[in-house]
Write a protein that holds these residues in place. Structure first.
Motif, short mmCIF file in Angstrom:
data_model
loop_
_atom_site.label_atom_id
_atom_site.label_comp_id
_atom_site.label_asym_id
_atom_site.label_seq_id
_atom_site.Cartn_x
_atom_site.Cartn_y
_atom_site.Cartn_z
N GLU A 75 15.29 -7.24 -24.96
CA GLU A 75 14.90 -6.59 -23.71
C GLU A 75 16.07 -5.76 -23.15
O GLU A 75 15.88 -4.68 -22.61
CB GLU A 75 14.47 -7.65 -22.67
N LEU A 131 10.06 -2.34 -18.66
CA LEU A 131 11.19 -2.94 -19.41
C LEU A 131 12.00 -3.89 -18.52
O LEU A 131 12.46 -4.94 -18.98
CB LEU A 131 12.09 -1.83 -19.97
N GLU A 148 10.18 -7.01 -18.24
CA GLU A 148 10.31 -7.79 -19.48
C GLU A 148 11.65 -8.53 -19.51
O GLU A 148 11.73 -9.66 -19.99
CB GLU A 148 10.14 -6.87 -20.70
#
Ligand code: F6P
Length: 550
Positions: free
Chosen positions: A14, A67, A70
């Motif tokens: 990530e 993102l 995440e």
């Protein structure tokens, strides 16, 4: 500490994905992002309680947000959040629960620490505070000589000062204007001197606020305040009971100081100092604004607590703000974060946030004690907006540093202002809106040239723009809105600490200075030689002594 459990944040997929995404956005400009999506402002605005949070002027896209979420999932931010709300001992280095959220929980809530529901005790203390505050406000509580209390002096430092001192300023228009309320924190005797020099001791209450009741600055000032009071009143120790109350977790030390523990308002070790403002530490504020307004403040905190606890990641505002800080701190090398309130009443708000954020996340080892390999908490700074515009905004606009900034403003001026002064509010807010616009979009060299500016000045008069800001707008600055704002920042700081895998609830970094000050003091006062003192400090101590004629 278990090195095996170490999360190598910067080696997670990530993190790598965010680093790559950052490269993709290297050339992106807010001008272009808004051109592509004129509805971006509305799309990137969230509401929590009374706070409208516009995050559209950030260097982000939907992909960035995905993102970042995440990364939050990979670092189990919500797992740690749930552990905090459940009373688990997430302050690992002090083996303590972190339950400031219980301080603003409603009476019927259940929050357990070690199997015991702490909410009834919270409300018992709040009720005791309310009763006391009302007695002061009504004049029922009198001083040693029978005079009504008209002055309240809070003596505390750090979390036992900054919160109530800040909130007293913020909520001045809600305070009883017949009461004088002052805050003393600095061990520099000038602080206490200025606070009491024009007060009548017979009408003065000292509120000694210290979680530990061992903090040297506070105990020293409290002792001097007691000496002042007893000398001025020509009274004995018996006068203390009418003029001193304590806010603390440490009944023994309070009693040692000479304050009757019946006049002590208690809190608990699961309340961190910088998170203690809505515990008994808020007593001075409660006296100033009254118990009902104080309850509104707590309800504002609770509203945001519930939002943070239950809102999905996509609309969770503290999560979002925390992640935006991670985005700039870890992927743009931003070193600092400016908080710029467009309200005179919020003049101490950023100073309050400095402790909240910097004492929480100023860490360089992870929760297991391993050195972190990524940036942690930023330098938090700022002062009320328009004053800053004529001082340091130049650097934000045209300097070389990435400085994400929060702009906080209100649609309505404070009700107490005269109509003439209320009329100034639009000008204040015009500045508020203009600044984030200028920071985001700047002014291109073409636009400068089109104004007929001579070529040698074009570079100087151009603004690159692309400076990220968050706008937080509410209708008005009420006790509830203040609670909402503080809880928002508390949980933002929490999110960042969770991502960085640091303990946001200890503060070992303040200890060394305290220990060394104790060692150096006899050298200053008595010329005692301190073993192991370095050459620079030895010479400075010698110089100090000779300048003082010792
Ligand atoms: O020295 C730092 C600190 O421990 C803060 O965390 C705290 O808010 C402040 O000192 C005051 O501590 P106390 O309330 O125990 O006097």
């Amino acid at each position: 500490m278990n090195a095996e459990s170490r999360i190598r944040l910067n080696e997670t997929p990530e993190w790598t994905a965010l680093a790559e995404h950052r490269e993709e956005l290297a050339e992106a400009h807010l001008r272009e992002l808004f051109e592509r999506n004129p509805g971006r402002g509305a799309a990137y605005t969230l509401q929590v309680g009374d706070l409208h949070v516009d995050y559209s002027k950030h260097l982000i896209t939907d992909d960035t947000l995905r993102l970042l979420r995440e990364l939050a999932a990979a670092t189990d931010v919500f797992g740690l959040r749930d552990a905090m709300f459940a009373g688990e001992k997430i302050n690992v280095t002090e083996d303590r629960a972190v339950l400031h959220t219980a301080l603003r929980a409603p009476r019927d809530a259940v929050v357990e620490v070690d199997g015991e529901n702490v909410v009834p005790a919270v409300h018992t203390v709040l009720d005791k505070m309310s009763g006391f505050a009302e007695r002061i406000r009504s004049g029922e509580w009198t001083g040693h000589t029978g005079r009504r209390i008209k002055n309240v002096v809070n003596i505390g430092i750090g979390g036992s000062d900054l919160g109530p001192a800040m909130a007293y300023e913020v909520l001045r228009s809600f305070t009883d204007r017949d009461l004088t309320v002052r805050f003393v924190s600095n061990v520099d005797g000038a602080d206490l001197h200025e606070a009491v020099r024009d007060l009548d001791p017979a009408e003065t209450l000292f509120v000694i606020a210290s979680k530990t009741f061992t903090t040297i600055e506070t105990i020293t000032n409290a002792t001097s305040a007691r000496d002042w009071l007893l000398t001025e009143l020509k009274a004995g120790q018996e006068a203390v009971a009418k003029h001193f109350v304590a806010l603390s977790t440490n009944a023994e030390k309070v009693a040692d100081f000479g304050i009757d523990t019946a006049n002590m308002f208690e809190f608990w070790d699961w309340v961190g100092g910088r998170y203690s403002f809505d515990s008994a530490i808020g007593l001075s504020l409660m006296i100033a604004i009254g118990p009902d307004r104080f309850r509104e403040l707590l309800d504002g905190f609770h509203l945001v607590d519930e939002h943070f606890r239950t809102a999905p990641a996509e609309s969770n505002v503290p999560l979002l703000l925390g992640l935006l800080g991670v985005w700039y701190g870890n992927f743009f090398d931003a070193q600092s974060h400016a908080v710029l309130p467009y309200s005179h009443y919020l003049s101490k708000f950023t100073a309050y946030l400095q402790q909240l954020d910097m004492e929480s996340n100023g860490k360089s080892v992870d929760r297991d004690g391993n050195p972190v390999e990524w940036q942690t908490g930023p330098v938090v700074w700022g002062t009320p907006g328009t004053n800053g515009q004529h001082a340091y905004y130049q650097l934000i606009h045209q300097g070389t540093k990435v400085i994400p900034a929060d702009f906080i403003g209100f649609a309505e001026p404070v009700a107490e202002l005269s109509d003439g002064l209320k009329a100034q509010h639009d000008l204040l807010m015009a500045n508020f809106f203009a600044q984030t616009q200028a920071l985001a979009f700047g002014k291109t060299p073409e636009e400068v040239r089109a104004e007929g500016v001579s070529e040698e000045l074009v570079a100087h008069k151009s603004f690159a723009g692309n400076h990220p800001t968050t706008t937080i707008l509410a209708r008005s600055l009420t006790p509830s809105v203040l609670g909402q704002l503080i809880a928002l920042y508390e949980h933002k700081v929490f999110v960042q600490g969770a991502v960085w895998n640091i303990d946001s609830f200890d503060q070992w970094g303040v200890e060394l200075g305290k220990v060394l000050a104790k060692r150096v003091e006899p050298a200053l006062t008595e010329g005692v030689e301190v073993a192991g003192l370095d050459g620079s400090t030895t010479a400075l101590v010698g110089l100090y002594r000779s300048l003082r004629g010792r």
